[in-house]
Design an enzyme around this catalytic site. Structure first.
Site, PDB file in Angstrom:
ATOM      1  N   ARG A  57     -18.280  14.371  -4.649  1.00 13.04           N
ATOM      2  CA  ARG A  57     -18.980  13.787  -5.793  1.00 13.04           C
ATOM      3  C   ARG A  57     -19.462  14.902  -6.714  1.00 13.04           C
ATOM      4  O   ARG A  57     -19.426  14.799  -7.930  1.00 13.04           O
ATOM      5  CB  ARG A  57     -20.159  12.910  -5.351  1.00 13.04           C
ATOM      6  CG  ARG A  57     -20.958  12.431  -6.547  1.00 13.04           C
ATOM      7  CD  ARG A  57     -21.981  11.301  -6.312  1.00 13.04           C
ATOM      8  NE  ARG A  57     -22.479  11.116  -4.998  1.00 13.04           N
ATOM      9  CZ  ARG A  57     -23.400  11.898  -4.406  1.00 13.04           C
ATOM     10  NH1 ARG A  57     -23.925  12.924  -5.043  1.00 13.04           N
ATOM     11  NH2 ARG A  57     -23.789  11.638  -3.183  1.00 13.04           N
TER      12      ARG A  57
ATOM     13  N   TYR B  78     -19.167   0.646 -31.096  1.00 12.11           N
ATOM     14  CA  TYR B  78     -18.408   0.061 -29.990  1.00 12.11           C
ATOM     15  C   TYR B  78     -19.294  -0.972 -29.272  1.00 12.11           C
ATOM     16  O   TYR B  78     -20.447  -0.664 -28.935  1.00 12.11           O
ATOM     17  CB  TYR B  78     -17.949   1.169 -29.035  1.00 12.11           C
ATOM     18  CG  TYR B  78     -17.245   0.627 -27.821  1.00 12.11           C
ATOM     19  CD1 TYR B  78     -15.984   0.048 -27.923  1.00 12.11           C
ATOM     20  CD2 TYR B  78     -17.848   0.649 -26.569  1.00 12.11           C
ATOM     21  CE1 TYR B  78     -15.344  -0.484 -26.827  1.00 12.11           C
ATOM     22  CE2 TYR B  78     -17.209   0.118 -25.455  1.00 12.11           C
ATOM     23  CZ  TYR B  78     -15.958  -0.444 -25.588  1.00 12.11           C
ATOM     24  OH  TYR B  78     -15.335  -0.980 -24.499  1.00 12.11           O
TER      25      TYR B  78
ATOM     26  N   ASP C 238     -18.907   9.807 -30.855  1.00 12.02           N
ATOM     27  CA  ASP C 238     -17.868   9.157 -30.061  1.00 12.02           C
ATOM     28  C   ASP C 238     -16.555   9.348 -30.830  1.00 12.02           C
ATOM     29  O   ASP C 238     -16.338   8.722 -31.865  1.00 12.02           O
ATOM     30  CB  ASP C 238     -18.219   7.673 -29.894  1.00 12.02           C
ATOM     31  CG  ASP C 238     -17.228   6.931 -29.007  1.00 12.02           C
ATOM     32  OD1 ASP C 238     -16.064   7.382 -28.905  1.00 12.02           O
ATOM     33  OD2 ASP C 238     -17.599   5.891 -28.437  1.00 12.02           O
TER      34      ASP C 238
ATOM     35  N   LYS D 188      -8.359   5.586 -23.632  1.00 12.10           N
ATOM     36  CA  LYS D 188      -7.614   5.286 -24.850  1.00 12.10           C
ATOM     37  C   LYS D 188      -6.560   6.368 -25.107  1.00 12.10           C
ATOM     38  O   LYS D 188      -5.758   6.628 -24.237  1.00 12.10           O
ATOM     39  CB  LYS D 188      -8.598   5.110 -26.007  1.00 12.10           C
ATOM     40  CG  LYS D 188      -9.845   4.256 -25.642  1.00 12.10           C
ATOM     41  CD  LYS D 188      -9.522   2.797 -25.353  1.00 12.10           C
ATOM     42  CE  LYS D 188     -10.682   2.043 -24.695  1.00 12.10           C
ATOM     43  NZ  LYS D 188     -11.958   2.113 -25.376  1.00 12.10           N
TER      44      LYS D 188
END
Ligand SMILES: *Cc1c(COP(=O)(O)O)cnc(C)c1O
Length: 392
Positions: free
Chosen positions: A51, A103, A175, A200
């Protein structure tokens, strides 16, 4: 080195022993230690538990940093996991200003998750910087920007907005999912943090959910990295591998994405059944000049309004054969969506309309197919739309 060379060669392969052409997937949960308390050091990182560190993830983080010309990168389980990590740097009483055309998932996180912990949120149409200036308060800690925005493809002057925010010591987060580092590098325009939904364009093949943060500030990176580990929002090594594979062709894909979108925008702009096209490559777009200055090309996201009601618009979106009716964007396959009932369904209807998102708005993510086929597909679906009143 230029962009496409850096995309392929930028992050050195740390796998010096096997000289594998492609960096391996370290599918493991933990790493053996030489003696208690002295973890193995690999590529400059302490390997103790996956992790905290995983070499495949480190390789991806370095490769993403190369794309944005950033000093430091972090990879996440999703774009929204990256959003949450930035917001987790705040404390109760802090204020965030976000661009209005935001968004949907980021809007939902701000208003439905973080507001209840005492984070103040306001929205401003940042295409006019006077709105941003008015919204800034002494406790404003973050200014959150998207350009081009979603779904109206609005352009904000990132450099000027960052200057304004910095005067008040607010952190600037951009972003950059829609533009990608091929078209725009916000850190060079004054942003402190760049965020990506690598789901994306960066991955580009529609087969992964992942996110990223990039910065040049060491202290900020340390803080974000601490939160990444403390909240466990990491991507698995197989997803890291897929994003690493995808990003190698980002430059080439963006060239074709943009060229296809440009031709489709011209076609739709002169179509009698189309009321409005939102694409910064068109000289009629209010952000056209700014986009020319700030971006290398205009991207492959475009929206348009049909001269039709909600039901007809929904039927139109469903009548396409090559475009898939789906949320998301930035994949090799072209996608079409109806934001009011899909991506922006979590935004209250009155807020949505007030923000200019008409009930009949259609958004397309232009893919990498032959553009003639895409135009023919749009044509056959447009042919089924009844001729609006007043059009001969
Ligand atoms: C998709 C998207 C996100 C969220 O990313 P996920 O990977 O879906 O969590 C954030 N911002 C923008 C602009 C997006 O398109």
């Amino acid at each position: 080195m230029r962009f496409q060379t850096r995309a392929i060669h930028g992050a050195k392969s740390a796998d010096e022993q096997a000289k594998a052409l492609t960096f391996p997937i370290y599918q493991t949960s933990t790493f053996g230690q030489q003696e208690a308390g002295s973890p193995t050091v690999f590529d400059g990182r302490d390997l103790s538990y996956a992790r905290s560190e995983n070499p495949t993830r480190t390789q991806l983080e370095n490769a993403l940093a190369v794309l944005e010309d950033a000093k430091y990168g972090l990879a996440f389980a999703s774009g929204l996991a990256a959003v949450a990590t930035v917001l987790n740097t705040l404390k109760s009483g802090d204020h965030v200003i976000a661009c209005q055309d935001l968004y949907g998932g980021t809007y939902r996180m701000l208003t439905k998750v973080f507001q209840k912990f005492g984070i103040e949120v306001s929205f401003a149409d940042t295409t006019d910087l006077a709105n941003l200036e008015k919204a800034l308060k002494p406790n404003t800690k973050i200014v959150w920007l998207e350009s081009p925005s979603n779904p109206l493809i609005k352009i904000t002057d990132l450099e000027a907005a960052a200057k304004l925010a910095k005067r008040r010591n607010a952190l600037v987060v951009v972003d950059n999912t829609f533009a990608t580092p091929v078209l725009q590098q916000p850190l060079k325009l004054g942003a402190d943090i760049v965020l990506h939904s690598t789901t994306k364009y960066i991955n580009g093949h529609g087969d992964v959910i992942a996110g990223a943060l990039l910065t040049n500030h060491k202290a900020l990176w340390d803080q974000l990295k601490f939160i990444q580990n403390a909240t466990g929002v990491i991507p698995g090594p197989q997803d890291c591998f897929l994003v690493l594979r995808g990003l190698k062709t980002l430059g080439i894909r963006m060239d074709r994405h943009c060229a296809n979108a440009r031709k489709i925008s011209w076609h739709l702009a002169k179509h009698p059944k189309v009321a409005k096209v939102f694409y910064p490559g068109l000289s009629t777009h209010p952000g056209h000049e700014l986009a020319r200055k700030q971006m290398k090309d205009f991207g492959a996201m475009l929206s348009f309004e049909l001269k039709a009601d909600v039901e007809t618009s929904k039927e139109f979106a469903g009548a396409l054969k090559i475009f898939t009716l789906a949320e998301s964007l930035g994949a090799v396959k072209s996608l079409i969506c109806h934001p009011p009932t899909m991506t922006h369904a979590s935004v209250e209807p009155d807020v949505r309309r007030q923000n200019g998102i008409a009930d009949g708005l259609i958004r397309i993510s232009v893919g990498l197919e032959d553009v003639e086929d895409l135009i023919e597909d749009l044509e056959q679906a447009l042919a089924k739309v009844p001729v609006p009143a007043g059009v001969a």
